[in-house]
Design a protein around this motif. Structure first.
Motif, PDB file in Angstrom:
ATOM      1  N   LYS A 201       1.460   6.219   8.161  1.00 35.02           N
ATOM      2  CA  LYS A 201       1.357   5.277   9.239  1.00 35.02           C
ATOM      3  C   LYS A 201       0.508   3.797   8.613  1.00 35.02           C
ATOM      4  N   THR A 202      -0.613   4.270   7.752  1.00 32.55           N
ATOM      5  CA  THR A 202      -1.322   2.954   7.203  1.00 32.55           C
ATOM      6  C   THR A 202      -0.514   2.056   6.265  1.00 32.55           C
ATOM      7  N   TYR A 203       0.118   2.928   5.284  1.00 33.37           N
ATOM      8  CA  TYR A 203       1.080   2.234   4.280  1.00 33.37           C
ATOM      9  C   TYR A 203       2.245   1.491   4.922  1.00 33.37           C
ATOM     10  N   ALA A 204       2.977   2.100   6.032  1.00 36.52           N
ATOM     11  CA  ALA A 204       4.321   1.635   6.426  1.00 36.52           C
ATOM     12  C   ALA A 204       3.571   0.180   7.406  1.00 36.52           C
ATOM     13  N   LYS A 205       2.506   0.342   7.947  1.00 33.00           N
ATOM     14  CA  LYS A 205       2.110  -1.150   8.593  1.00 33.00           C
ATOM     15  C   LYS A 205       1.715  -2.038   7.708  1.00 33.00           C
ATOM     16  N   ASP A 206       0.970  -1.585   6.769  1.00 36.96           N
ATOM     17  CA  ASP A 206       0.237  -2.801   5.739  1.00 36.96           C
ATOM     18  C   ASP A 206       1.196  -3.175   4.831  1.00 36.96           C
ATOM     19  N   ILE A 207       2.215  -2.370   4.273  1.00 34.14           N
ATOM     20  CA  ILE A 207       3.262  -2.789   3.339  1.00 34.14           C
ATOM     21  C   ILE A 207       4.627  -3.116   3.760  1.00 34.14           C
ATOM     22  N   LEU A 208       5.148  -2.298   4.801  1.00 33.53           N
ATOM     23  CA  LEU A 208       6.315  -2.354   5.101  1.00 33.53           C
ATOM     24  C   LEU A 208       6.440  -2.935   6.465  1.00 33.53           C
ATOM     25  N   ASN A 209       5.164  -3.531   7.258  1.00 34.32           N
ATOM     26  CA  ASN A 209       5.274  -4.157   8.544  1.00 34.32           C
ATOM     27  C   ASN A 209       6.203  -3.148   9.691  1.00 34.32           C
ATOM     28  N   SER A 210       5.838  -1.900   9.704  1.00 33.77           N
ATOM     29  CA  SER A 210       6.200  -0.976  10.447  1.00 33.77           C
ATOM     30  C   SER A 210       5.429  -0.138  11.329  1.00 33.77           C
ATOM     31  N   SER A 211       5.567   0.011  12.439  1.00 30.68           N
ATOM     32  CA  SER A 211       4.722   0.875  13.259  1.00 30.68           C
ATOM     33  C   SER A 211       4.991   2.334  13.155  1.00 30.68           C
ATOM     34  N   PHE A 212       5.758   2.741  12.551  1.00 30.65           N
ATOM     35  CA  PHE A 212       6.296   3.987  12.038  1.00 30.65           C
ATOM     36  C   PHE A 212       6.402   4.361  10.873  1.00 30.65           C
ATOM     37  N   GLY A 213       5.493   5.420  10.223  1.00 28.95           N
ATOM     38  CA  GLY A 213       5.811   5.751   8.805  1.00 28.95           C
ATOM     39  C   GLY A 213       6.913   6.829   8.776  1.00 28.95           C
ATOM     40  N   LYS A 214       6.734   7.802   8.074  1.00 25.28           N
ATOM     41  CA  LYS A 214       7.937   9.044   7.903  1.00 25.28           C
ATOM     42  C   LYS A 214       7.393  10.211   7.742  1.00 25.28           C
ATOM     43  N   THR A 215       6.340  10.629   8.391  1.00 23.15           N
ATOM     44  CA  THR A 215       5.932  12.207   8.311  1.00 23.15           C
ATOM     45  C   THR A 215       7.083  12.805   9.087  1.00 23.15           C
ATOM     46  N   GLU A 216       7.400  13.798   8.410  1.00 22.59           N
ATOM     47  CA  GLU A 216       8.653  14.630   8.616  1.00 22.59           C
ATOM     48  C   GLU A 216       8.120  16.054   8.768  1.00 22.59           C
ATOM     49  N   SER A 217       9.339  16.882   8.974  1.00 22.05           N
ATOM     50  CA  SER A 217       9.336  18.463   9.225  1.00 22.05           C
ATOM     51  C   SER A 217      10.348  18.990   8.657  1.00 22.05           C
ATOM     52  N   TRP A 218      10.332  20.401   8.190  1.00 22.87           N
ATOM     53  CA  TRP A 218      11.868  20.974   7.652  1.00 22.87           C
ATOM     54  C   TRP A 218      11.737  22.225   8.397  1.00 22.87           C
ATOM     55  N   TYR A 219      12.761  22.485   9.050  1.00 17.93           N
ATOM     56  CA  TYR A 219      12.976  23.919   9.699  1.00 17.93           C
ATOM     57  C   TYR A 219      14.126  24.667   9.202  1.00 17.93           C
ATOM     58  N   VAL A 220      13.895  25.522   8.177  1.00 16.89           N
ATOM     59  CA  VAL A 220      15.281  26.091   7.326  1.00 16.89           C
ATOM     60  C   VAL A 220      16.033  26.669   8.228  1.00 16.89           C
ATOM     61  N   LEU A 221      17.378  26.562   8.446  1.00 14.27           N
ATOM     62  CA  LEU A 221      18.270  27.327   9.124  1.00 14.27           C
ATOM     63  C   LEU A 221      19.112  28.337   8.535  1.00 14.27           C
ATOM     64  N   ASN A 222      19.419  27.804   7.169  1.00 20.16           N
ATOM     65  CA  ASN A 222      20.219  28.590   6.132  1.00 20.16           C
ATOM     66  C   ASN A 222      19.921  28.235   4.864  1.00 20.16           C
ATOM     67  N   THR A 223      20.573  29.213   4.164  1.00 19.64           N
ATOM     68  CA  THR A 223      20.365  28.755   2.406  1.00 19.64           C
ATOM     69  C   THR A 223      21.645  29.448   1.912  1.00 19.64           C
TER      70      THR A 223
END
Length: 364
Positions: A122-144
């Motif tokens: 969020k800090t980088y997104a706000k300071d560098i990209l002027n965005s209130s959202f960063g991109k923390t994400e999650s992965w839930y593996v369904l199949n391989t």
């Protein structure tokens, strides 16, 4: 004639298919899940779910990534429906704090390894990209699936000894094997769950079909200038327009043993409600992040869920049945993606075939 969009707050809203172009190939397991034929790998390896944001890509359609839902008046963008009354559709707290859904959901199927990348906190997104959202994400593996004899893996986090100086040298030399060797390599199986916080380097390996719940942006910093399949990546998609040195600032250069990395990022789902006919598990919750939530409902019977004052999204991974709300029954089938507005106070789920429903929630 102006359409009354607010009436759609009282009914479940089904999304039509929303495949998105990416720099890697895949998607056959999405076709399989959707029961679409033929099942093919191509340049549309992601399905974006209930999206109110557009995808970033050079020379791509302006509205790529935006979800559309089925209504009695035809297809309407979810973004337009929500903007007709944000508080009604999103819930008061989400509407006031974010003014949007605050979350993006994807189904992702990789035929090839994705490029080594990082997303902003969020800090980088706000300071560098002027965005209130960063991109923390999650992965839930369904199949391989095995691709050319290779089992499914993910790469994440710097091994012990990783530094900014070493990483920059590997990047400038485009030493891909050196970069991969700097990250932990983890074999995955269905049911595995991981948090990928902003700043953590990572790459999804080939043969992974997973649900990705994340902050609602498409900001990705890549350190490979050519994909594993040989596609040249434009500078815009490498550093998002901030330049290579500033792109390298997006990485967190914390280093970990494999045991430390697994303890920090691998999540064990926990059962929170179980009785005859249903089991409800929490996967990602406020213990892990306040950016989003994910639960799964195994249903072989009937179960009711009350509103918590905000919207949520149902992704039907398997099974068939009905959603009963406001005195009406609505069918669901494998592959459906359904937006439930904050105005719907209670839903009773009834399976006609054993079901697995993935329940995605906005920021807490």
């Amino acid at each position: 004639m102006k359409i009354d969009l607010q009436k759609y707050a009282q009914i479940p809203l089904k999304q039509i298919s929303n495949r998105v172009w990416r720099t890697y190939s895949g998607g056959a397991l999405i076709d399989n899940w959707k029961k679409d034929t033929p099942e093919v790998d191509n340049s549309f390896p992601e399905e974006w779910i209930m999206s109110t944001v557009t995808a970033r890509g050079k020379n791509r359609p302006e509205d790529e990534g935006l979800s559309k839902v089925e209504t009695t008046e035809g297809l309407i963008a979810l973004k337009d429906i929500i903007e007709s009354n944000k508080e009604l559709f999103l819930g008061k707290k989400v509407a006031e704090k974010y003014g949007s859904t605050g979350v993006l959901i994807k189904m992702l199927d990789s035929q090839e390894r994705l490029t080594i990348q990082v997303h902003p906190d969020k800090t980088y997104a706000k300071d560098i990209l002027n965005s209130s959202f960063g991109k923390t994400e999650s992965w839930y593996v369904l199949n391989t699936r095995e691709i050319e004899g290779e089992t499914s893996v993910v790469h994440m986090g710097f091994k012990k000894g990783g530094t900014r100086e070493k990483w920059e040298e590997l990047f400038l030399n485009q030493d891909i094997e050196g970069m991969l060797d700097s990250l932990h390599k983890i074999e995955v199986k269905p049911g595995d769950a991981f948090m990928i916080y902003g700043g953590v380097p990572h790459a999804i390996g080939s043969g992974c079909f997973l649900m990705e719940v994340q902050e609602p942006t498409d900001y990705t910093m890549r350190v490979e200038k050519i994909t594993p399949a040989g596609l040249e990546i434009s500078p815009e998609l490498i550093h998002q327009g901030v330049g290579e040195q500033t792109m390298l600032d997006c990485f967190h250069y914390d280093d970990y043993t494999l045991e430390e990395a697994m303890d920090k990022w691998k999540i064990e789902p926990k059962t929170i409600d179980s009785a005859d006919g249903h089991t409800l598990n929490t996967i990602f919750n406020t213990k892990h992040t306040n950016c989003f939530g994910l639960s799964e409902l195994y249903l072989d019977g009937e179960h009711s869920i009350a509103s918590n004052g905000s919207f949520y999204v149902i992704v039907v991974y398997s099974g068939t049945g009905t959603l009963n709300c406001n005195g009406k029954a609505y069918t669901y089938n494998q592959g459906d993606e359904i937006f439930i507005s904050a105005a719907i106070e209670n839903i009773t789920f009834k399976s006609t075939e054993s079901s697995k429903l993935l329940l995605c929630y906005p920021p807490s």
